[in-house]
Design an enzyme around this catalytic site. Structure first.
Site, PDB file in Angstrom:
ATOM      1  N   HIS A 137      15.050   7.992   0.617  1.00 26.37           N
ATOM      2  CA  HIS A 137      14.535   7.858   1.978  1.00 26.37           C
ATOM      3  C   HIS A 137      15.115   6.631   2.677  1.00 26.37           C
ATOM      4  CE1 HIS A 137      10.890  10.568   0.816  1.00 26.37           C
ATOM      5  NE2 HIS A 137      12.026  11.202   0.868  1.00 26.37           N
ATOM      6  N   SER A 158       2.920  11.286  -5.060  1.00 27.86           N
ATOM      7  CA  SER A 158       2.063  12.454  -4.841  1.00 27.86           C
ATOM      8  C   SER A 158       2.884  13.741  -4.868  1.00 27.86           C
ATOM      9  CB  SER A 158       1.337  12.333  -3.495  1.00 27.86           C
ATOM     10  OG  SER A 158       2.293  12.299  -2.450  1.00 27.86           O
ATOM     11  N   PRO A 212       0.824  -1.215   0.000  1.00 26.70           N
ATOM     12  CA  PRO A 212       0.000   0.000   0.000  1.00 26.70           C
ATOM     13  C   PRO A 212       0.856   1.262   0.000  1.00 26.70           C
ATOM     14  CG  PRO A 212      -0.152  -1.152   2.125  1.00 26.70           C
ATOM     15  CD  PRO A 212       0.683  -2.005   1.232  1.00 26.70           C
ATOM     16  N   ASP A 213       0.365   2.320  -0.654  1.00 22.27           N
ATOM     17  CA  ASP A 213       1.067   3.606  -0.584  1.00 22.27           C
ATOM     18  C   ASP A 213       0.622   4.336   0.674  1.00 22.27           C
ATOM     19  OD1 ASP A 213      -1.447   4.549  -1.173  1.00 22.27           O
ATOM     20  OD2 ASP A 213      -0.943   5.424  -3.099  1.00 22.27           O
ATOM     21  N   PHE A 214       0.942   5.625   0.802  1.00 20.24           N
ATOM     22  CA  PHE A 214       0.507   6.398   1.964  1.00 20.24           C
ATOM     23  C   PHE A 214      -0.896   6.959   1.779  1.00 20.24           C
ATOM     24  CE2 PHE A 214       4.672   7.971   4.143  1.00 20.24           C
ATOM     25  CZ  PHE A 214       4.772   6.742   4.767  1.00 20.24           C
ATOM     26  N   ARG A 215      -1.060   7.643   0.614  1.00 17.01           N
ATOM     27  CA  ARG A 215      -2.178   8.587   0.547  1.00 17.01           C
ATOM     28  C   ARG A 215      -3.373   8.128  -0.263  1.00 17.01           C
ATOM     29  NH1 ARG A 215       2.506  11.225   1.000  1.00 17.01           N
ATOM     30  NH2 ARG A 215       2.663  12.783   2.646  1.00 17.01           N
ATOM     31  N   CYS A 272      26.359  -2.632  22.330  1.00 12.54           N
ATOM     32  CA  CYS A 272      25.986  -1.762  23.460  1.00 12.54           C
ATOM     33  C   CYS A 272      24.526  -1.947  23.903  1.00 12.54           C
ATOM     34  CB  CYS A 272      26.229  -0.298  23.108  1.00 12.54           C
ATOM     35  SG  CYS A 272      24.962   0.422  22.063  1.00 12.54           S
ATOM     36  N   GLN A 296      11.724   7.208  -3.623  1.00  9.36           N
ATOM     37  CA  GLN A 296      11.348   7.482  -2.227  1.00  9.36           C
ATOM     38  C   GLN A 296      11.016   6.173  -1.526  1.00  9.36           C
ATOM     39  OE1 GLN A 296       8.545  11.227  -2.182  1.00  9.36           O
ATOM     40  NE2 GLN A 296       8.294  10.126  -4.071  1.00  9.36           N
ATOM     41  N   ASN A 297      10.967   5.100  -2.291  1.00 11.47           N
ATOM     42  CA  ASN A 297      10.487   3.843  -1.720  1.00 11.47           C
ATOM     43  C   ASN A 297      11.547   3.175  -0.859  1.00 11.47           C
ATOM     44  OD1 ASN A 297       8.161   4.360  -3.025  1.00 11.47           O
ATOM     45  ND2 ASN A 297       8.474   2.894  -4.684  1.00 11.47           N
ATOM     46  N   ASP A 314      11.101  -0.161  -0.118  1.00 14.51           N
ATOM     47  CA  ASP A 314      10.798  -1.586  -0.264  1.00 14.51           C
ATOM     48  C   ASP A 314      11.894  -2.358  -0.993  1.00 14.51           C
ATOM     49  OD1 ASP A 314      10.419  -0.922  -2.993  1.00 14.51           O
ATOM     50  OD2 ASP A 314       8.281  -0.569  -2.678  1.00 14.51           O
ATOM     51  N   CYS A 367      21.553  -3.646  19.578  1.00 20.24           N
ATOM     52  CA  CYS A 367      22.964  -3.648  19.188  1.00 20.24           C
ATOM     53  C   CYS A 367      23.705  -4.767  19.935  1.00 20.24           C
ATOM     54  CB  CYS A 367      23.567  -2.287  19.532  1.00 20.24           C
ATOM     55  SG  CYS A 367      25.324  -2.166  19.205  1.00 20.24           S
ATOM     56  N   ARG A 375      -1.785   8.255 -11.023  1.00 20.58           N
ATOM     57  CA  ARG A 375      -3.250   8.205 -11.042  1.00 20.58           C
ATOM     58  C   ARG A 375      -3.845   9.620 -11.122  1.00 20.58           C
ATOM     59  NH1 ARG A 375      -4.583   4.181  -6.872  1.00 20.58           N
ATOM     60  NH2 ARG A 375      -4.463   2.577  -8.464  1.00 20.58           N
ATOM     61  N   ASP A 376      -3.207  10.547 -10.400  1.00 23.06           N
ATOM     62  CA  ASP A 376      -3.745  11.918 -10.439  1.00 23.06           C
ATOM     63  C   ASP A 376      -2.645  12.920 -10.789  1.00 23.06           C
ATOM     64  OD1 ASP A 376      -4.949  10.590  -7.583  1.00 23.06           O
ATOM     65  OD2 ASP A 376      -2.908  11.356  -7.524  1.00 23.06           O
TER      66      ASP A 376
HETATM   67  P1  CNA Z   1       2.062   8.725  -1.627  1.00 22.76           P
HETATM   68  O1  CNA Z   1       2.047  10.083  -1.033  1.00 22.76           O
HETATM   69  O2  CNA Z   1       1.276   7.665  -0.972  1.00 22.76           O
HETATM   70  O3  CNA Z   1       1.553   8.898  -3.147  1.00 22.76           O
HETATM   71  C1  CNA Z   1       1.425   7.805  -4.032  1.00 22.76           C
HETATM   72  C2  CNA Z   1       0.921   8.325  -5.373  1.00 22.76           C
HETATM   73  O4  CNA Z   1       0.870   7.234  -6.255  1.00 22.76           O
HETATM   74  C3  CNA Z   1      -0.474   8.940  -5.312  1.00 22.76           C
HETATM   75  O5  CNA Z   1      -0.532  10.099  -6.116  1.00 22.76           O
HETATM   76  C4  CNA Z   1      -1.371   7.824  -5.881  1.00 22.76           C
HETATM   77  O6  CNA Z   1      -2.519   8.311  -6.550  1.00 22.76           O
HETATM   78  C5  CNA Z   1      -0.416   7.173  -6.867  1.00 22.76           C
HETATM   79  N1  CNA Z   1      -0.716   5.765  -7.108  1.00 22.76           N
HETATM   80  C6  CNA Z   1      -0.882   4.778  -6.197  1.00 22.76           C
HETATM   81  N2  CNA Z   1      -1.110   3.603  -6.814  1.00 22.76           N
HETATM   82  C7  CNA Z   1      -1.103   3.878  -8.154  1.00 22.76           C
HETATM   83  C8  CNA Z   1      -1.290   3.082  -9.305  1.00 22.76           C
HETATM   84  N3  CNA Z   1      -1.528   1.761  -9.232  1.00 22.76           N
HETATM   85  N4  CNA Z   1      -1.228   3.674 -10.513  1.00 22.76           N
HETATM   86  C9  CNA Z   1      -0.973   5.003 -10.621  1.00 22.76           C
HETATM   87  N5  CNA Z   1      -0.786   5.806  -9.564  1.00 22.76           N
HETATM   88  C10 CNA Z   1      -0.842   5.253  -8.341  1.00 22.76           C
HETATM   89  O7  CNA Z   1       3.553   8.179  -1.792  1.00 22.76           O
HETATM   90  P2  CNA Z   1       4.883   8.991  -2.146  1.00 22.76           P
HETATM   91  O8  CNA Z   1       5.885   7.993  -2.546  1.00 22.76           O
HETATM   92  O9  CNA Z   1       4.629  10.141  -3.026  1.00 22.76           O
HETATM   93  O10 CNA Z   1       5.237   9.592  -0.705  1.00 22.76           O
HETATM   94  C11 CNA Z   1       6.478   9.519  -0.207  1.00 22.76           C
HETATM   95  C12 CNA Z   1       6.603   8.614   1.010  1.00 22.76           C
HETATM   96  C13 CNA Z   1       5.811   7.359   0.902  1.00 22.76           C
HETATM   97  C14 CNA Z   1       8.014   8.143   1.119  1.00 22.76           C
HETATM   98  O11 CNA Z   1       8.596   8.651   2.271  1.00 22.76           O
HETATM   99  C15 CNA Z   1       7.992   6.633   1.152  1.00 22.76           C
HETATM  100  O12 CNA Z   1       8.968   6.094   1.993  1.00 22.76           O
HETATM  101  C16 CNA Z   1       6.644   6.295   1.617  1.00 22.76           C
HETATM  102  N6  CNA Z   1       6.119   4.961   1.288  1.00 22.76           N
HETATM  103  C17 CNA Z   1       6.873   4.033   0.635  1.00 22.76           C
HETATM  104  C18 CNA Z   1       6.345   2.784   0.360  1.00 22.76           C
HETATM  105  C19 CNA Z   1       7.200   1.776  -0.370  1.00 22.76           C
HETATM  106  O13 CNA Z   1       8.395   1.744  -0.152  1.00 22.76           O
HETATM  107  N7  CNA Z   1       6.611   0.961  -1.231  1.00 22.76           N
HETATM  108  C20 CNA Z   1       5.037   2.466   0.740  1.00 22.76           C
HETATM  109  C21 CNA Z   1       4.290   3.436   1.422  1.00 22.76           C
HETATM  110  C22 CNA Z   1       4.840   4.679   1.692  1.00 22.76           C
END
Ligand code: CNA
Length: 335
Positions: free
Chosen positions: A184, A257, A91-94, A219, A164-165, A167, A216, A281-282
């Site tokens: 990150h 985002s 899952p993403d964040f937003r 320590c 930024q991921n 994973d 650790c 997506r947006d």
């Molecule tokens: P975010 O803010 O959650 O944004 C994700 C963006 O991707 C949004 O605009 C969504 O609409 C879009 N999106 C999601 N799924 C799809 C899809 N299938 N097709 C098209 N668009 C899609 O995440 P950001 O990466 O912008 O924010 C940065 C944070 C999120 C970082 O600090 C990360 O570490 C953190 N994060 C990382 C992971 C990961 O490593 N996979 C997961 C969740 C959060």
């Protein structure tokens, strides 16, 4: 294709492209073939860019594919976020409903950002390690998008991939560390919060999987994976952006985002003459609030958009072969 010392496309190269693309490219880089941005009249009603001129040229996904296919653009910088990994099941964040911010009940935190705040981590590291268990490398697999980026690298078109991921799926797709900036951080290494000793992340896998907060061995301080928390400095490699973004001749932005700084501002760091393609997506960040005439936005599902681009590039079979090969390797590792 000939490049000038700054990596710009020469007039000769541009003229090799046909019709509308040649016209668009000529306007992008100027008749001298240099990087000097010249004023563009790009943008039809409802499109991005300045518009309002009778000579309207708007770049499309097809044009971007052509710039790549013909290698008119060969210093591609890529920025990605959590949206490229949702098709892998992370899952993403937003994203409303499915994003982590909508589903934090299980983590027992007062507000979403707390999971990446040092103050809260020192008070209670367990919620972060619950998330770490979920994201630790090995659990999820790269998808079409990661392998498309790997193919860009294989074709020597990838200057750098900024992610930024956390994973690790870019690494898992076979893109070498030298081509990556994990802005990150990652779980590949970890640091003791007390004595600051550094360890391979793998050393603590068993603890994280067994829901134990890793300590650790020297320590006994809590060991934190090298994930960048709010307020922490970004890894030194992030500084590569100073050179990369001025050398780039195409910027691809996928699945983010563009809300987290300083990463988000990199989207403005390429010269104005450099095309930017957003696959998301947006409509986000500067594509929404200060679009450039050279912007292209492909909105919708990331995998579908990438597959469309790959089709326009004529790379579909090659990508399928790559995915089959790499999936076979991962299957072998799992056995
Ligand atoms: P975010 O803010 O959650 O944004 C994700 C963006 O991707 C949004 O605009 C969504 O609409 C879009 N999106 C999601 N799924 C799809 C899809 N299938 N097709 C098209 N668009 C899609 O995440 P950001 O990466 O912008 O924010 C940065 C944070 C999120 C970082 O600090 C990360 O570490 C953190 N994060 C990382 C992971 C990961 O490593 N996979 C997961 C969740 C959060």
């Amino acid at each position: 294709m000939a490049l000038d010392p700054l990596g710009a496309v020469s007039l000769q190269s541009i003229m090799a492209l046909s019709g509308r693309l040649a016209l668009a490219a000529l306007r992008l880089w100027g008749p001298g073939g240099g990087r000097r941005p010249i004023s563009l009249s790009v943008g039809a009603p409802g499109s991005f860019g300045c518009g309002g001129n009778s000579e309207k040229v708007k770049l499309s996904l097809k044009d971007v594919a052509e710039l790549l296919r013909t290698r008119a653009c060969r210093r591609v910088v890529v920025m990605v976020g959590a949206g490229i990994s949702t098709p892998s099941g992370i899952p993403d964040f937003r994203s409303p409903g499915s994003g982590l911010y909508s589903n934090l009940q299980q983590y027992d935190i007062p507000y979403p950002e707390a999971i990446f705040e040092l103050g809260f981590f020192f008070h209670n590291p367990k919620p972060f390690f619950t998330l770490a268990k979920e994201l630790y490398p090995g659990r999820y697999r790269p998808n079409v998008t990661h392998y498309f980026l790997r193919l860009l690298h294989d074709k020597e078109l990838l200057l750098r991939l900024y992610t930024q991921n956390i994973d690790g799926l870019e690494r898992a797709s076979g893109i070498p560390a030298s081509k990556l900036v994990e802005a990150h951080g990652s779980f590949a290494s970890a640091t003791c919060t007390v004595c600051r000793r550094s360890f391979p992340g793998e050393d603590f896998r068993a603890d994280v999987m067994a829901d134990r907060v890793p300590c650790c061995p020297v320590c006994t301080g809590v060991v934190k994976p090298d994930i960048v928390f709010f307020g922490e400095p970004l890894p030194a490699r992030f500084l590569l952006h100073v050179a990369d973004f001025s050398l780039a001749d195409l910027l691809l932005i996928l699945g983010t985002s563009l809300e987290v700084e300083p990463f988000a501002s990199l989207s403005e760091a390429v010269p104005k003459s450099v095309p930017r393609l957003l696959i998301n997506r947006d409509l986000v960040g500067p594509f929404a609030y200060s679009p450039r005439s050279t912007d292209v936005a492909q909105l919708g599902d990331v995998v579908q958009s990438v597959e469309r681009l790959v089709d326009l590039l004529g790379w579909t079979q090659e990508l399928q072969d790559l995915i089959q090969r790499e999936t076979g390797k991962l299957d072998g590792q799992d056995r």
